[in-house]
Write a protein that holds these residues in place. Sequence first.
Motif, PDB file in Angstrom:
ATOM      1  N   ASP A   1      82.900 -49.083  -6.713  1.00  0.00           N
ATOM      2  CA  ASP A   1      81.722 -48.896  -7.558  1.00  0.00           C
ATOM      3  C   ASP A   1      80.865 -50.157  -7.654  1.00  0.00           C
ATOM      4  OD1 ASP A   1      82.359 -46.276  -8.122  1.00  0.00           O
ATOM      5  OD2 ASP A   1      83.570 -46.799  -9.868  1.00  0.00           O
ATOM      6  N   PHE A   2      80.908 -51.003  -6.651  1.00  0.00           N
ATOM      7  CA  PHE A   2      80.178 -52.258  -6.704  1.00  0.00           C
ATOM      8  C   PHE A   2      78.804 -52.134  -6.067  1.00  0.00           C
ATOM      9  CE2 PHE A   2      84.631 -54.195  -6.478  1.00  0.00           C
ATOM     10  CZ  PHE A   2      84.747 -54.189  -7.848  1.00  0.00           C
ATOM     11  N   ASP A   3      77.820 -52.775  -6.705  1.00  0.00           N
ATOM     12  CA  ASP A   3      76.451 -52.820  -6.192  1.00  0.00           C
ATOM     13  C   ASP A   3      76.245 -53.955  -5.201  1.00  0.00           C
ATOM     14  OD1 ASP A   3      74.815 -50.803  -6.909  1.00  0.00           O
ATOM     15  OD2 ASP A   3      74.068 -51.750  -8.739  1.00  0.00           O
ATOM     16  N   GLY A   4      77.049 -54.975  -5.293  1.00  0.00           N
ATOM     17  CA  GLY A   4      76.913 -56.115  -4.406  1.00  0.00           C
ATOM     18  C   GLY A   4      78.005 -57.133  -4.640  1.00  0.00           C
ATOM     19  N   TYR A   5      78.105 -58.063  -3.703  1.00  0.00           N
ATOM     20  CA  TYR A   5      79.156 -59.071  -3.754  1.00  0.00           C
ATOM     21  C   TYR A   5      78.600 -60.379  -3.192  1.00  0.00           C
ATOM     22  CZ  TYR A   5      83.477 -61.464  -2.419  1.00  0.00           C
ATOM     23  OH  TYR A   5      84.478 -62.381  -2.270  1.00  0.00           O
ATOM     24  N   ILE A   6      78.854 -61.486  -3.876  1.00  0.00           N
ATOM     25  CA  ILE A   6      78.450 -62.809  -3.401  1.00  0.00           C
ATOM     26  C   ILE A   6      79.620 -63.767  -3.616  1.00  0.00           C
ATOM     27  CG2 ILE A   6      76.894 -64.765  -3.713  1.00  0.00           C
ATOM     28  CD1 ILE A   6      74.828 -62.790  -4.791  1.00  0.00           C
ATOM     29  N   ASP A   7      79.942 -64.535  -2.585  1.00  0.00           N
ATOM     30  CA  ASP A   7      80.989 -65.550  -2.650  1.00  0.00           C
ATOM     31  C   ASP A   7      80.423 -66.803  -1.991  1.00  0.00           C
ATOM     32  OD1 ASP A   7      83.175 -67.215  -2.324  1.00  0.00           O
ATOM     33  OD2 ASP A   7      84.432 -65.712  -1.361  1.00  0.00           O
ATOM     34  N   ALA A   8      80.334 -67.910  -2.731  1.00  0.00           N
ATOM     35  CA  ALA A   8      79.779 -69.155  -2.193  1.00  0.00           C
ATOM     36  C   ALA A   8      80.638 -70.332  -2.647  1.00  0.00           C
ATOM     37  CB  ALA A   8      78.349 -69.356  -2.669  1.00  0.00           C
ATOM     38  N   ALA A   9      80.768 -71.316  -1.760  1.00  0.00           N
ATOM     39  CA  ALA A   9      81.581 -72.487  -2.096  1.00  0.00           C
ATOM     40  C   ALA A   9      81.101 -73.703  -1.312  1.00  0.00           C
ATOM     41  CB  ALA A   9      83.043 -72.230  -1.782  1.00  0.00           C
ATOM     42  N   VAL A  10      81.382 -74.856  -1.863  1.00  0.00           N
ATOM     43  CA  VAL A  10      81.141 -76.131  -1.195  1.00  0.00           C
ATOM     44  C   VAL A  10      82.327 -77.038  -1.522  1.00  0.00           C
ATOM     45  CG1 VAL A  10      79.782 -77.107  -3.089  1.00  0.00           C
ATOM     46  CG2 VAL A  10      79.459 -77.957  -0.766  1.00  0.00           C
ATOM     47  N   SER A  11      82.777 -77.820  -0.524  1.00  0.00           N
ATOM     48  CA  SER A  11      83.929 -78.691  -0.768  1.00  0.00           C
ATOM     49  C   SER A  11      83.857 -79.929   0.113  1.00  0.00           C
ATOM     50  CB  SER A  11      85.242 -77.940  -0.511  1.00  0.00           C
ATOM     51  OG  SER A  11      85.335 -77.539   0.835  1.00  0.00           O
TER      52      SER A  11
ATOM     53  N   LEU B   1      88.671 -80.583  -2.090  1.00  0.00           N
ATOM     54  CA  LEU B   1      88.299 -80.469  -3.485  1.00  0.00           C
ATOM     55  C   LEU B   1      86.871 -79.942  -3.501  1.00  0.00           C
ATOM     56  CD1 LEU B   1      88.880 -81.086  -6.502  1.00  0.00           C
ATOM     57  CD2 LEU B   1      87.931 -83.353  -6.075  1.00  0.00           C
ATOM     58  N   GLY B   2      86.632 -78.893  -4.276  1.00  0.00           N
ATOM     59  CA  GLY B   2      85.293 -78.313  -4.258  1.00  0.00           C
ATOM     60  C   GLY B   2      85.009 -77.424  -5.442  1.00  0.00           C
ATOM     61  N   TYR B   3      83.994 -76.597  -5.261  1.00  0.00           N
ATOM     62  CA  TYR B   3      83.541 -75.683  -6.302  1.00  0.00           C
ATOM     63  C   TYR B   3      83.249 -74.334  -5.653  1.00  0.00           C
ATOM     64  CZ  TYR B   3      80.885 -73.788 -10.189  1.00  0.00           C
ATOM     65  OH  TYR B   3      80.455 -73.010 -11.226  1.00  0.00           O
ATOM     66  N   ARG B   4      83.646 -73.232  -6.303  1.00  0.00           N
ATOM     67  CA  ARG B   4      83.475 -71.884  -5.765  1.00  0.00           C
ATOM     68  C   ARG B   4      82.945 -70.953  -6.831  1.00  0.00           C
ATOM     69  NH1 ARG B   4      88.162 -68.021  -3.155  1.00  0.00           N
ATOM     70  NH2 ARG B   4      86.742 -66.399  -2.433  1.00  0.00           N
ATOM     71  N   GLN B   5      82.052 -70.055  -6.425  1.00  0.00           N
ATOM     72  CA  GLN B   5      81.524 -69.043  -7.339  1.00  0.00           C
ATOM     73  C   GLN B   5      81.586 -67.681  -6.658  1.00  0.00           C
ATOM     74  OE1 GLN B   5      77.357 -69.221  -8.448  1.00  0.00           O
ATOM     75  NE2 GLN B   5      77.811 -68.233 -10.377  1.00  0.00           N
ATOM     76  N   VAL B   6      82.106 -66.694  -7.399  1.00  0.00           N
ATOM     77  CA  VAL B   6      82.191 -65.316  -6.933  1.00  0.00           C
ATOM     78  C   VAL B   6      81.494 -64.429  -7.950  1.00  0.00           C
ATOM     79  CG1 VAL B   6      83.738 -63.413  -6.320  1.00  0.00           C
ATOM     80  CG2 VAL B   6      84.398 -65.758  -5.795  1.00  0.00           C
ATOM     81  N   ARG B   7      80.650 -63.527  -7.474  1.00  0.00           N
ATOM     82  CA  ARG B   7      79.944 -62.601  -8.362  1.00  0.00           C
ATOM     83  C   ARG B   7      80.017 -61.189  -7.771  1.00  0.00           C
ATOM     84  NH1 ARG B   7      73.856 -63.740  -9.805  1.00  0.00           N
ATOM     85  NH2 ARG B   7      74.886 -65.490 -10.778  1.00  0.00           N
ATOM     86  N   VAL B   8      80.376 -60.215  -8.613  1.00  0.00           N
ATOM     87  CA  VAL B   8      80.438 -58.814  -8.216  1.00  0.00           C
ATOM     88  C   VAL B   8      79.624 -58.006  -9.211  1.00  0.00           C
ATOM     89  CG1 VAL B   8      81.942 -56.836  -7.796  1.00  0.00           C
ATOM     90  CG2 VAL B   8      82.751 -59.128  -7.261  1.00  0.00           C
TER      91      VAL B   8
ATOM     92  N   ALA C   1      79.045 -69.163   2.476  1.00  0.00           N
ATOM     93  CA  ALA C   1      78.457 -68.145   1.594  1.00  0.00           C
ATOM     94  C   ALA C   1      78.630 -66.786   2.254  1.00  0.00           C
ATOM     95  CB  ALA C   1      76.983 -68.429   1.343  1.00  0.00           C
ATOM     96  N   PHE C   2      79.130 -65.833   1.504  1.00  0.00           N
ATOM     97  CA  PHE C   2      79.291 -64.458   1.969  1.00  0.00           C
ATOM     98  C   PHE C   2      78.519 -63.547   1.026  1.00  0.00           C
ATOM     99  CE2 PHE C   2      83.252 -66.633   3.145  1.00  0.00           C
ATOM    100  CZ  PHE C   2      83.216 -66.452   4.518  1.00  0.00           C
ATOM    101  N   PHE C   3      77.812 -62.585   1.582  1.00  0.00           N
ATOM    102  CA  PHE C   3      77.004 -61.655   0.794  1.00  0.00           C
ATOM    103  C   PHE C   3      77.215 -60.252   1.330  1.00  0.00           C
ATOM    104  CE2 PHE C   3      73.005 -59.228   0.667  1.00  0.00           C
ATOM    105  CZ  PHE C   3      72.906 -59.073  -0.700  1.00  0.00           C
ATOM    106  N   ALA C   4      77.434 -59.298   0.435  1.00  0.00           N
ATOM    107  CA  ALA C   4      77.536 -57.888   0.813  1.00  0.00           C
ATOM    108  C   ALA C   4      76.627 -57.086  -0.105  1.00  0.00           C
ATOM    109  CB  ALA C   4      78.973 -57.392   0.693  1.00  0.00           C
ATOM    110  N   PRO C   5      75.587 -56.441   0.438  1.00  0.00           N
ATOM    111  CA  PRO C   5      74.738 -55.588  -0.396  1.00  0.00           C
ATOM    112  C   PRO C   5      75.506 -54.333  -0.811  1.00  0.00           C
ATOM    113  CG  PRO C   5      74.097 -55.414   1.896  1.00  0.00           C
ATOM    114  CD  PRO C   5      75.147 -56.468   1.822  1.00  0.00           C
ATOM    115  N   GLY C   6      74.930 -53.558  -1.710  1.00  0.00           N
ATOM    116  CA  GLY C   6      75.603 -52.376  -2.239  1.00  0.00           C
ATOM    117  C   GLY C   6      76.105 -51.415  -1.183  1.00  0.00           C
ATOM    118  N   VAL C   7      75.356 -51.250  -0.107  1.00  0.00           N
ATOM    119  CA  VAL C   7      75.757 -50.296   0.925  1.00  0.00           C
ATOM    120  C   VAL C   7      77.029 -50.745   1.656  1.00  0.00           C
ATOM    121  CG1 VAL C   7      74.336 -51.278   2.759  1.00  0.00           C
ATOM    122  CG2 VAL C   7      74.836 -48.832   2.770  1.00  0.00           C
ATOM    123  N   LEU C   8      77.304 -52.043   1.689  1.00  0.00           N
ATOM    124  CA  LEU C   8      78.499 -52.559   2.351  1.00  0.00           C
ATOM    125  C   LEU C   8      79.610 -52.946   1.387  1.00  0.00           C
ATOM    126  CD1 LEU C   8      76.842 -54.827   5.049  1.00  0.00           C
ATOM    127  CD2 LEU C   8      77.754 -52.527   5.335  1.00  0.00           C
ATOM    128  N   ALA C   9      79.320 -52.975   0.093  1.00  0.00           N
ATOM    129  CA  ALA C   9      80.328 -53.330  -0.902  1.00  0.00           C
ATOM    130  C   ALA C   9      81.288 -52.157  -1.089  1.00  0.00           C
ATOM    131  CB  ALA C   9      79.674 -53.700  -2.226  1.00  0.00           C
TER     132      ALA C   9
END
Length: 78
Positions: free
Chosen positions: A25-35, A48-55, A14-22
């Motif tokens: 024009d991004f407020d935040g970033y989240i990338d998480a995966a399990v495999s 084989l797994g599942y991944r979710q990215v949100r910006v 799991a990777f997370f970046a708050p707005g100050v580090l994104a």
Amino acid sequence: RLPAYNRFGLVGHAFFAPGVLAFGDFDGYIDAAVSLDYEIIRNASVYLGYRQVRVDVDDAPGSDLRDSSPVIGLRLQF
């Protein structure tokens, strides 16, 4: 690696970046995966797994860019 099954492994990240580090024009970033992976040779495994990215975008409150899907791949270590 799982103890009784030495060729199988469970991987998560799991990777997370708050707005100050994104970036841009991004407020935040989240990338998480399990495999689940299987070691085919000493330094190579298939997974084989599942991944979710949100910006979250600054200019469009309530809207965010997402990608969530299954993944398959080859992992090489050297």
